[in-house]
Design a protein around this motif. Sequence first.
Motif, mmCIF file in Angstrom:
data_model
loop_
_atom_site.group_PDB
_atom_site.id
_atom_site.type_symbol
_atom_site.label_atom_id
_atom_site.label_comp_id
_atom_site.label_asym_id
_atom_site.label_seq_id
_atom_site.Cartn_x
_atom_site.Cartn_y
_atom_site.Cartn_z
ATOM 1 N N GLY A 55 0.816 -1.213 0.000
ATOM 2 C CA GLY A 55 0.000 0.000 0.000
ATOM 3 C C GLY A 55 0.847 1.259 0.000
ATOM 4 N N ARG A 56 1.955 1.224 0.767
ATOM 5 C CA ARG A 56 2.835 2.404 0.772
ATOM 6 C C ARG A 56 3.471 2.618 -0.596
ATOM 7 N NH1 ARG A 56 4.119 0.141 5.872
ATOM 8 N NH2 ARG A 56 5.995 -0.852 5.032
ATOM 9 N N LEU A 57 3.892 1.538 -1.234
ATOM 10 C CA LEU A 57 4.492 1.674 -2.570
ATOM 11 C C LEU A 57 3.492 2.232 -3.572
ATOM 12 C CD1 LEU A 57 6.541 -1.650 -2.770
ATOM 13 C CD2 LEU A 57 7.453 0.659 -2.522
ATOM 14 N N VAL A 58 2.236 1.756 -3.503
ATOM 15 C CA VAL A 58 1.203 2.237 -4.430
ATOM 16 C C VAL A 58 0.947 3.728 -4.209
ATOM 17 C CG1 VAL A 58 -1.235 2.074 -5.035
ATOM 18 C CG2 VAL A 58 0.098 0.003 -4.714
ATOM 19 N N LEU A 67 -6.461 -6.680 -3.826
ATOM 20 C CA LEU A 67 -5.934 -5.639 -4.712
ATOM 21 C C LEU A 67 -7.006 -4.719 -5.262
ATOM 22 C CD1 LEU A 67 -3.130 -7.513 -6.696
ATOM 23 C CD2 LEU A 67 -2.998 -6.310 -4.518
ATOM 24 N N THR A 68 -8.237 -4.797 -4.731
ATOM 25 C CA THR A 68 -9.211 -3.759 -5.046
ATOM 26 C C THR A 68 -8.887 -2.540 -4.199
ATOM 27 O OG1 THR A 68 -10.733 -4.620 -3.382
ATOM 28 C CG2 THR A 68 -10.984 -5.433 -5.657
ATOM 29 N N VAL A 85 -4.166 4.270 -10.938
ATOM 30 C CA VAL A 85 -4.113 3.347 -9.804
ATOM 31 C C VAL A 85 -3.709 1.950 -10.293
ATOM 32 C CG1 VAL A 85 -5.440 2.267 -7.958
ATOM 33 C CG2 VAL A 85 -5.808 4.670 -8.508
ATOM 34 N N THR A 86 -4.319 1.500 -11.378
ATOM 35 C CA THR A 86 -3.982 0.178 -11.915
ATOM 36 C C THR A 86 -2.509 0.096 -12.287
ATOM 37 O OG1 THR A 86 -6.225 -0.061 -12.773
ATOM 38 C CG2 THR A 86 -4.534 -1.508 -13.697
#
Length: 608
Positions: A225-228, A246-247, A262-263
């Motif tokens: 989540g931090r990387l995203v 991963l939603t 986001v994807t």
Amino acid sequence: MRADIPLRSSLRTRLLAVCVLVSLCSIVATAWLVVSVTAVAIGRERGQAIADDARVYDALVGFAATHPDWRGVEPTVRALARETGRRITLTDENRHLLADSDGRASRSAGSLPDTPSATVDALAVDVTLVAGHGGEPSDRIDPRAVGPFRLTAQEKAALRVTATRVLSSCQQGRGGAADIQIVQAPNGRPEIELDGSVLTAGDRCGVDILLERTPTERRAQAQLGRLVNACLTARHAAPVQLADDLTWTPSTARGAPNSRAVTSCISTARRDQLSPYVAPPALLFATAPEQKIATFFDLSDANRLRIAGVTFVVLLLTVTVTLVVGTRMVRPLRALTGAAQRMAEGDEDARVEVTGDDELGRLAVAFNLMSSRRRELEQLRRALVSDVAHELRTPLGNVRGWLEAVEDGVVAADKPLISSLLEEALLLQHIIDDLRDLAAADAGALKLHPEDVDAAALLAQVARAHQGSAGAAGVELRVRSPHERPWLRADSLRLRQAIGNLVSNAIRHTPTGGTVTLSVRPLGDQVVFAVEDTGSGIGEEALPKVFDRFWRADKSRSRQGGGSGLGLSIVRKLVEAHGGTVHASSVLGKGSLFSLRLPGMSTGRPES
């Protein structure tokens, strides 16, 4: 005697017609026999080869997904070779040997095929080879690559006990059904499978307790989540809350981010997170040099005799026709061979005489054109070598002269001298970088990364980047904004490079107090960029040469104005790579205008 000549001529014509007919029938019969005998064999061999390739690829991708490097892959490679009967070689991307089923300690890169069978990369699988092997991963990441999501031994044991208890409860609730079993996910988590489908939350068997994340999974999910969100922040997008499957949902009230962004960030973050845990990409070479196609059945004696008879007749007719036709072809072919040998020995004026308009005549014309083109290319090559030597000699001579003066104690190695030497080194680097870009463009290896580009915004960026140099030269830099904001599909970095070269060139050739004007406008289905200056201008006879390499208006080729002499050549190559054109117009003593025409999009920002 004279009356016999037409008779013989007619007979020869009939015989020739019969021979042609027999030859055609023989060829058709032979082709039919060969096709009927080998069609089944070829189909089966091809199907088996495809299945073997997919099997080898899947096994090696699985190894890469579960190992941080390729050490220990040799037994897997040898086992696959024994099972498929193929020779399997694995190298890194630089073709350094990693494993070879033949057991050789070192296999030269020259003995490998030019093109590998596949690239083994657990983070970018080949969807054509994984089809039918567990489905096609949406982001091309192999599901067996779990990295930090892999459970510890203690977590696996605890979950196994819970899974056994849930399975027993589920079997009792369904009357002891035998189609319920425990399966293991790639990261070691046990799951309950019913009729081939994994049970999810809310099922009557009560699998919710089994779906609770372990500390290892929570830590890995938090890292992902931090990387995203770091990726989204870099793209100036709102952060999101990432679920286990991963939603995602927006994590702030300032609006949902672009779903495409986001994807893309999720895919990028997953690769960044998993890359330390998977083996690096490798090249796979699967060959079968000794494998032969089998026909799967034996021919009878009668069929062998028929094939032998047809083959003999075909060979006899072929030899006869070859002798007749070959006699006519030998003479011009000898002439072509001699001319080719003379060309190989360095004769730039090698030519052949064109004696007809048939295939050989057209070949002779093509050979003469090739010889002329080769001589022109050789002249261009010599000129380019001479120009490059000339351009590099001056800065290298300056550097050497100053260094010898320092060594002899004539001058001191003070800061101004070091700055001057650094300036010459930067000039050399600039020339080398320009030559590299031109070489890549000539070789068709100039990589573009097209994206939707706001032409007006890009022009403003170029103006800001050159504002300092324009101010230092006493030149006013203007930007003419369009009423409409045209958009185009282009590589913004390369496009800024092309326009920046034009602006730098205009500033160098504009005297103090002059102006350089940048503008952009839509024109039909094109976008036109223009760079106009009030400089010295270019003579009409010199305009066709402005985009030639190392061309300068001053015959002394002075470097007082800076530049490598390659900037405008690079502009033309970059614009042509985008499918556009570049044009120059000038009035001597009043200034010049350079315009770039590129394929455009509709005005206004394109829809996401």
